[in-house]
Design an enzyme around this catalytic site. Structure first.
Site, PDB file in Angstrom:
ATOM      1  N   SER A 125      36.563   8.871 -10.083  1.00 22.52           N
ATOM      2  CA  SER A 125      35.877   8.086 -11.099  1.00 22.52           C
ATOM      3  C   SER A 125      36.859   7.383 -12.015  1.00 22.52           C
ATOM      4  O   SER A 125      37.945   7.903 -12.297  1.00 22.52           O
ATOM      5  CB  SER A 125      34.986   9.012 -11.936  1.00 22.52           C
ATOM      6  OG  SER A 125      34.500   8.354 -13.084  1.00 22.52           O
ATOM      7  N   THR A 127      36.682   7.330 -14.886  1.00 23.52           N
ATOM      8  CA  THR A 127      36.765   8.152 -16.095  1.00 23.52           C
ATOM      9  C   THR A 127      38.163   8.746 -16.266  1.00 23.52           C
ATOM     10  O   THR A 127      38.569   9.121 -17.355  1.00 23.52           O
ATOM     11  CB  THR A 127      35.662   9.252 -16.040  1.00 23.52           C
ATOM     12  OG1 THR A 127      35.366   9.695 -17.337  1.00 23.52           O
ATOM     13  CG2 THR A 127      36.058  10.385 -15.155  1.00 23.52           C
ATOM     14  N   TYR A 150      34.235  17.420 -17.051  1.00 25.56           N
ATOM     15  CA  TYR A 150      33.868  16.654 -15.843  1.00 25.56           C
ATOM     16  C   TYR A 150      35.022  15.727 -15.457  1.00 25.56           C
ATOM     17  O   TYR A 150      35.512  15.762 -14.322  1.00 25.56           O
ATOM     18  CB  TYR A 150      32.595  15.826 -16.063  1.00 25.56           C
ATOM     19  CG  TYR A 150      32.450  14.745 -15.024  1.00 25.56           C
ATOM     20  CD1 TYR A 150      32.799  13.422 -15.322  1.00 25.56           C
ATOM     21  CD2 TYR A 150      32.067  15.052 -13.718  1.00 25.56           C
ATOM     22  CE1 TYR A 150      32.732  12.444 -14.352  1.00 25.56           C
ATOM     23  CE2 TYR A 150      31.991  14.078 -12.745  1.00 25.56           C
ATOM     24  CZ  TYR A 150      32.337  12.769 -13.071  1.00 25.56           C
ATOM     25  OH  TYR A 150      32.285  11.794 -12.099  1.00 25.56           O
ATOM     26  N   LYS A 154      37.921  15.623 -12.075  1.00 30.70           N
ATOM     27  CA  LYS A 154      38.288  14.496 -11.209  1.00 30.70           C
ATOM     28  C   LYS A 154      39.809  14.328 -11.178  1.00 30.70           C
ATOM     29  O   LYS A 154      40.418  14.113 -10.136  1.00 30.70           O
ATOM     30  CB  LYS A 154      37.609  13.205 -11.677  1.00 30.70           C
ATOM     31  CG  LYS A 154      36.107  13.188 -11.472  1.00 30.70           C
ATOM     32  CD  LYS A 154      35.724  13.405 -10.012  1.00 30.70           C
ATOM     33  CE  LYS A 154      34.229  13.397  -9.800  1.00 30.70           C
ATOM     34  NZ  LYS A 154      33.870  13.749  -8.403  1.00 30.70           N
ATOM     35  N   ASN A 180      30.878   1.858 -12.506  1.00 27.33           N
ATOM     36  CA  ASN A 180      29.533   2.341 -12.828  1.00 27.33           C
ATOM     37  C   ASN A 180      28.534   2.002 -11.728  1.00 27.33           C
ATOM     38  O   ASN A 180      28.017   0.894 -11.692  1.00 27.33           O
ATOM     39  CB  ASN A 180      29.088   1.755 -14.169  1.00 27.33           C
ATOM     40  CG  ASN A 180      29.796   2.440 -15.318  1.00 27.33           C
ATOM     41  OD1 ASN A 180      31.033   2.442 -15.390  1.00 27.33           O
ATOM     42  ND2 ASN A 180      29.029   3.060 -16.198  1.00 27.33           N
TER      43      ASN A 180
HETATM   44  C1  WQD Z   1      27.027   2.954 -19.846  1.00 23.05           C
HETATM   45  C2  WQD Z   1      26.917   2.252 -21.195  1.00 23.05           C
HETATM   46  C3  WQD Z   1      26.599   3.728 -23.060  1.00 23.05           C
HETATM   47  C4  WQD Z   1      22.647   5.160 -21.924  1.00 23.05           C
HETATM   48  C5  WQD Z   1      29.224   7.606 -16.887  1.00 23.05           C
HETATM   49  C6  WQD Z   1      30.218   8.686 -16.610  1.00 23.05           C
HETATM   50  C7  WQD Z   1      31.184   8.220 -15.555  1.00 23.05           C
HETATM   51  C8  WQD Z   1      30.404   7.788 -14.345  1.00 23.05           C
HETATM   52  C9  WQD Z   1      29.394   6.702 -14.707  1.00 23.05           C
HETATM   53  C10 WQD Z   1      30.279   9.588 -12.771  1.00 23.05           C
HETATM   54  C11 WQD Z   1      27.672   2.986 -22.287  1.00 23.05           C
HETATM   55  C12 WQD Z   1      25.391   2.824 -22.873  1.00 23.05           C
HETATM   56  C13 WQD Z   1      23.858   4.499 -21.917  1.00 23.05           C
HETATM   57  C14 WQD Z   1      21.693   4.889 -22.931  1.00 23.05           C
HETATM   58  C15 WQD Z   1      23.193   3.274 -23.881  1.00 23.05           C
HETATM   59  N1  WQD Z   1      29.735   8.895 -13.765  1.00 23.05           N
HETATM   60  N2  WQD Z   1      24.114   3.565 -22.882  1.00 23.05           N
HETATM   61  N3  WQD Z   1      22.001   3.937 -23.883  1.00 23.05           N
HETATM   62  O1  WQD Z   1      29.190   6.528 -19.780  1.00 23.05           O
HETATM   63  O2  WQD Z   1      30.067   4.406 -18.673  1.00 23.05           O
HETATM   64  O3  WQD Z   1      29.899   6.481 -17.341  1.00 23.05           O
HETATM   65  O4  WQD Z   1      28.531   7.256 -15.715  1.00 23.05           O
HETATM   66  O5  WQD Z   1      31.322   9.379 -12.206  1.00 23.05           O
HETATM   67  O6  WQD Z   1      32.035   9.304 -15.248  1.00 23.05           O
HETATM   68  O7  WQD Z   1      30.936   8.911 -17.792  1.00 23.05           O
HETATM   69  O8  WQD Z   1      27.833   5.298 -18.013  1.00 23.05           O
HETATM   70  O9  WQD Z   1      25.463   4.654 -17.904  1.00 23.05           O
HETATM   71  O10 WQD Z   1      26.109   6.638 -19.359  1.00 23.05           O
HETATM   72  O11 WQD Z   1      26.689   4.328 -20.078  1.00 23.05           O
HETATM   73  O12 WQD Z   1      23.446   2.436 -24.750  1.00 23.05           O
HETATM   74  O13 WQD Z   1      20.567   5.465 -22.983  1.00 23.05           O
HETATM   75  O14 WQD Z   1      25.543   2.246 -21.600  1.00 23.05           O
HETATM   76  O15 WQD Z   1      26.913   3.837 -24.443  1.00 23.05           O
HETATM   77  O16 WQD Z   1      28.231   2.002 -23.142  1.00 23.05           O
HETATM   78  P1  WQD Z   1      29.286   5.659 -18.579  1.00 23.05           P
HETATM   79  P2  WQD Z   1      26.441   5.288 -18.815  1.00 23.05           P
END
Ligand code: WQD
Length: 338
Positions: A125, A127, A150, A154, A180
């Site tokens: 990831s 991440t 998490y 990775k 993503n």
């Molecule tokens: C994306 C953006 C939130 C939900 C995560 C994991 C990463 C990978 C992908 C596994 C951010 C914003 C989100 C909401 C919002 N997973 N958001 N309201 O955090 O980039 O990555 O998923 O490998 O390891 O960390 O993805 O979809 O959670 O958030 O505003 O209800 O959407 O703040 O900016 P993220 P996400």
């Protein structure tokens, strides 16, 4: 040629099984169904006409892993998706994440190290980069101290694989660092099935669109970005699945430059939260109900991939746009909420 897909009933795993079958591979799935359902097998068959082999195994049970490889000694490659992946949960239950994500990886690698030849694709990831200093992010960007157990699993996973490949001539591996993932298969036979309240943006948007959720909370609009909301690289899950087949073929055909390689998998384009909302409104023709709230702890401001290495070395490039991926997510959501 038989390929093991661990976590093959999951979101990215199931889409990868479809693409492997489309390329003529025989697939055997291991999944413990802790975050997936056997019904996904019917969806895969509906798309490809082929039911993959399936064994419900908890990879934490070492003897079960050993027994599997005794019975399937003709496995030529392994694509390893099976892992716990909820960032917030990992903070609350670190040992669950280290046992499930690291312990199982060690058991798998011990079996592969015994084989005459083994090809291993690891689900990693972006991440691992944390908040990278330079955009777009290349594979040479420094891996930063993980912000969650998490993310740490990775990073540790990649190190374990790299160190094992270095001393195991018969083992070759590729780590794929996803940005993503989003969307669903165009057939709407398989897609993302988040359990409970979705943590990720896109499923929360589509569930709000169908009325399952009252409104979307946008976590902050005071970031140093064009519109103040966070920027990510949203990649269509079918594009991502095809990249796994490309990486596996690279190893099977001996085209890898090193015994352990890393590729970033993204579109190379950053999209803000508001731009993703606009995409939903374009493809659905509906206004989305949302409000701006405080930032979410742990969120980084910006992450999108430099896709040069994946394009030029792996020979893979994302084909679908954000709107096409969002349309597939919306079609899927309406299908499963009937
Ligand atoms: C994306 C953006 C939130 C939900 C995560 C994991 C990463 C990978 C992908 C596994 C951010 C914003 C989100 C909401 C919002 N997973 N958001 N309201 O955090 O980039 O990555 O998923 O490998 O390891 O960390 O993805 O979809 O959670 O958030 O505003 O209800 O959407 O703040 O900016 P993220 P996400």
């Amino acid at each position: 040629m038989k390929i093991l897909v661990t976590g093959g009933l999951g979101f990215i795993g199931s889409h990868t099984v479809v693409e492997l079958q489309n390329e003529g591979f025989e697939v055997v799935i291991i999944d413990d169904c802790s975050n997936s359902s056997e019904k996904v097998l019917d969806g895969i068959k509906a798309i490809t006409g082929k039911l993959p082999l399936f064994e419900k195994i908890d990879l934490k049970e070492k003897n079960k892993v050993e027994d599997f490889f005794k019975r399937h000694d003709d496995v030529q490659g392994v694509i390893h998706f099976a892992a716990s992946k909820a960032v917030g949960e990992s903070v609350e239950k670190p040992l669950l994440y280290y046992e499930n994500n690291i312990g199982t990886l060690v058991y798998l690698l011990k079996e592969l190290a015994e084989k005459d030849t083994a090809n291993f694709i690891f689900s990693s990831s972006c991440t691992v980069y944390g908040q990278a200093d330079v955009m777009p992010i290349t594979e040479n960007a420094p891996v930063k101290p993980a912000e969650s157990p998490y993310g740490n699993t990775k990073q540790i996973g990649e190190e374990i694989i790299s160190e094992t490949c270095r001393v195991t001539p018969s083992l070759k591996a590729i780590a794929l660092r996803y940005f993503n993932p989003m969307g669903a298969h165009p057939s709407t036979e398989i897609g993302e099935l988040p359990i409970g309240v979705p943590q990720n943006l896109v499923p929360f948007i589509t569930q709000t669109g169908v009325g399952m959720r009252e409104e979307l909370s946008v976590f902050g609009d005071d970031y140093p970005t064009e519109d103040g909301t966070c920027v990510r690289d949203y990649i269509y899950v079918v594009d991502l699945a095809k990249a796994h087949v490309q990486a596996l073929k690279r190893l099977l055909e001996g085209k890898n430059a090193d015994s352990y390689e890393v590729f970033n998998l993204g579109t190379g384009k950053g999209s803000s939260v508001l731009e993703v909302i606009n995409s939903f409104e374009r493809v659905s023709g509906e206004k989305l109900n949302y409000k701006i709230v405080d930032r979410r702890a742990g969120d980084i401001t910006e992450a999108y991939a430099d896709t040069t290495k994946a394009n030029q070395v792996l020979g893979w490039k994302a084909q679908y746009t954000l709107d096409e991926a969002m349309k597939s997510a919306w079609d899927w959501e309406r299908k499963i909420r009937g």
